[in-house]
Design an enzyme around this catalytic site. Structure first.
Site, PDB file in Angstrom:
ATOM      1  N   GLU A   1      -1.600  -5.654   8.580  1.00 51.31           N
ATOM      2  CA  GLU A   1      -0.789  -5.028   9.560  1.00 51.31           C
ATOM      3  C   GLU A   1      -1.327  -5.057  11.001  1.00 51.31           C
ATOM      4  O   GLU A   1      -2.634  -4.715  11.155  1.00 51.31           O
ATOM      5  CB  GLU A   1      -0.647  -3.331   9.389  1.00 51.31           C
TER       6      GLU A   1
ATOM      7  N   GLU B   1       8.964  -4.279  10.515  1.00 52.00           N
ATOM      8  CA  GLU B   1       9.460  -2.982  10.136  1.00 52.00           C
ATOM      9  C   GLU B   1       9.898  -2.153  11.223  1.00 52.00           C
ATOM     10  O   GLU B   1       9.236  -1.903  12.075  1.00 52.00           O
ATOM     11  CB  GLU B   1       8.004  -2.218   9.448  1.00 52.00           C
TER      12      GLU B   1
ATOM     13  N   ASP C   1      -0.907  -6.243  -0.065  1.00 53.78           N
ATOM     14  CA  ASP C   1      -1.671  -5.469   1.045  1.00 53.78           C
ATOM     15  C   ASP C   1      -3.010  -5.328   1.031  1.00 53.78           C
ATOM     16  O   ASP C   1      -3.691  -4.887   0.128  1.00 53.78           O
ATOM     17  CB  ASP C   1      -0.815  -4.097   1.084  1.00 53.78           C
TER      18      ASP C   1
ATOM     19  N   LYS D   1      -1.157  -9.260   2.952  1.00 55.20           N
ATOM     20  CA  LYS D   1      -0.671  -9.081   4.026  1.00 55.20           C
ATOM     21  C   LYS D   1      -1.671  -8.088   4.756  1.00 55.20           C
ATOM     22  O   LYS D   1      -1.959  -7.277   4.037  1.00 55.20           O
ATOM     23  CB  LYS D   1       0.858  -8.199   3.504  1.00 55.20           C
TER      24      LYS D   1
ATOM     25  N   ASP E   1       0.852  -1.283  -0.068  1.00 57.90           N
ATOM     26  CA  ASP E   1      -0.033  -0.130  -0.091  1.00 57.90           C
ATOM     27  C   ASP E   1       0.834   1.062  -0.007  1.00 57.90           C
ATOM     28  O   ASP E   1       0.440   2.652  -0.004  1.00 57.90           O
ATOM     29  CB  ASP E   1      -1.036   0.055   1.187  1.00 57.90           C
ATOM     30  N   SER E   2       2.262   1.002  -0.036  1.00 56.22           N
ATOM     31  CA  SER E   2       3.118   2.180  -0.305  1.00 56.22           C
ATOM     32  C   SER E   2       2.876   2.667  -1.517  1.00 56.22           C
ATOM     33  O   SER E   2       3.306   3.809  -1.722  1.00 56.22           O
ATOM     34  CB  SER E   2       4.591   1.582  -0.114  1.00 56.22           C
TER      35      SER E   2
END
Ligand code: KIV
Length: 272
Positions: free
Chosen positions: A123, A190, A91, A121, A52-53
């Site tokens: 978070e 991270e 993501d 993925k 999602d970057s």
């Protein structure tokens, strides 16, 4: 020159666990489009993360929060059309899984159906346990993500190193064990201290892939545009730049502009 210990024809979630067992480091990079994914896959990368970057790198947002599920699907399906060998992890964007586990499952299914991606993925740790469980129960592989989790940036307030204090480090260790016990196939850590990341990697059988987490983990991930030097204002300590593409590309564009203005381009051989 390839430094891979074993040639894998196609990388799966099982391959990554095998690589950890064999002591072979996992190399992961981001990609958001067909052309970049083609080059990265061709180079022999193990995992492409459609991160999602993309919200920062492709769309110019300050955070990863604005990117939508449909935008992630657009990026991921472009990547999938390019790849032949690597595993593609997508993501789940902010807001697509935190609400409730049903909403999370719907988002994950939409990603898998509409992109052809191989895994998602997410978070977070215990806070999203029910969502992870529901997605795994549907047969969708999940990669966890702990430490600095950019979707929670407004809770943290800064992008500095996480889990330096004992309380946060203990919670991270518990969450890592939880994610493994739920059935996640890998974990991204991270921006946490290298010592803590090494301890977590040692305590798990699933691979731990670090970004700003030192060399004691099972693999590394970087944002491709950062390691190529395209995003030249961004220079955190953990980032190794392999090219200075911002300058190289700018130089090429300047040459082109100058050639057009001076009527040097196109020449006799560059026309019909
Ligand atoms: O979105 C992303 O690129 C990521 C990596 C930084 C791990 O989550």
């Amino acid at each position: 020159m390839s430094t891979a210990k074993k040639e894998y024809k196609r990388i799966t979630t099982k391959t990554l666990v095998e690589m950890k067992k064999n002591g072979e480091k996992i190399a992961m990079l981001t990609a958001y489009d067909y052309t970049m994914a083609k080059i990265v896959d061709n180079a022999g990368i193990d995992v492409i993360l459609v991160g999602d970057s993309a919200s920062n790198v492709m769309a110019g947002h300050e955070t990863t929060l604005p990117i939508t599920l449909d935008q992630m699907i657009y990026h991921a399906s472009s990547v999938i059309r390019a790849i032949e060998r690597c595993l593609v992890v997508v993501d789940l964007p902010f807001g697509s899984y935190q609400g409730n586990s049903r909403n999370a499952l719907e988002s994950a299914i939409k990603i898998m159906k509409e992109t052809g991606g191989h895994a998602v993925k997410m978070e977070g740790g215990s806070e999203i346990e029910t969502s992870i469980t529901r997605i795994l129960t549907a047969g969708i592989p999940v990669m966890g993500h702990l430490g600095l989790t950019p979707q929670s940036i407004y809770k943290f307030g800064t992008y500095t190193v996480r889990a330096k204090e004992e309380e946060e480090a203990d919670k991270l260790k518990e969450d890592a064990l939880l994610l493994e016990s739920l059935g996640c196939f890998a974990l991204v850590l991270e921006k946490v201290p290298a010592k803590l990341a090494k301890e977590v990697a040692k305590s798990l059988t699933i691979p731990v892939i670090g970004i700003g987490a030192g060399n004691g983990v099972d693999g590394q991930v970087l944002v491709t545009h950062d390691m190529l030097g395209m995003t030249h204002e961004f220079h955190p300590r953990f980032l190794r730049r392999y090219l200075d593409l911002f300058s190289e590309m700018k130089g090429a564009f300047e040459n082109y502009i100058s050639d057009v203005k001076s009527e040097d381009f196109p020449n006799d051989n560059e026309q019909y």
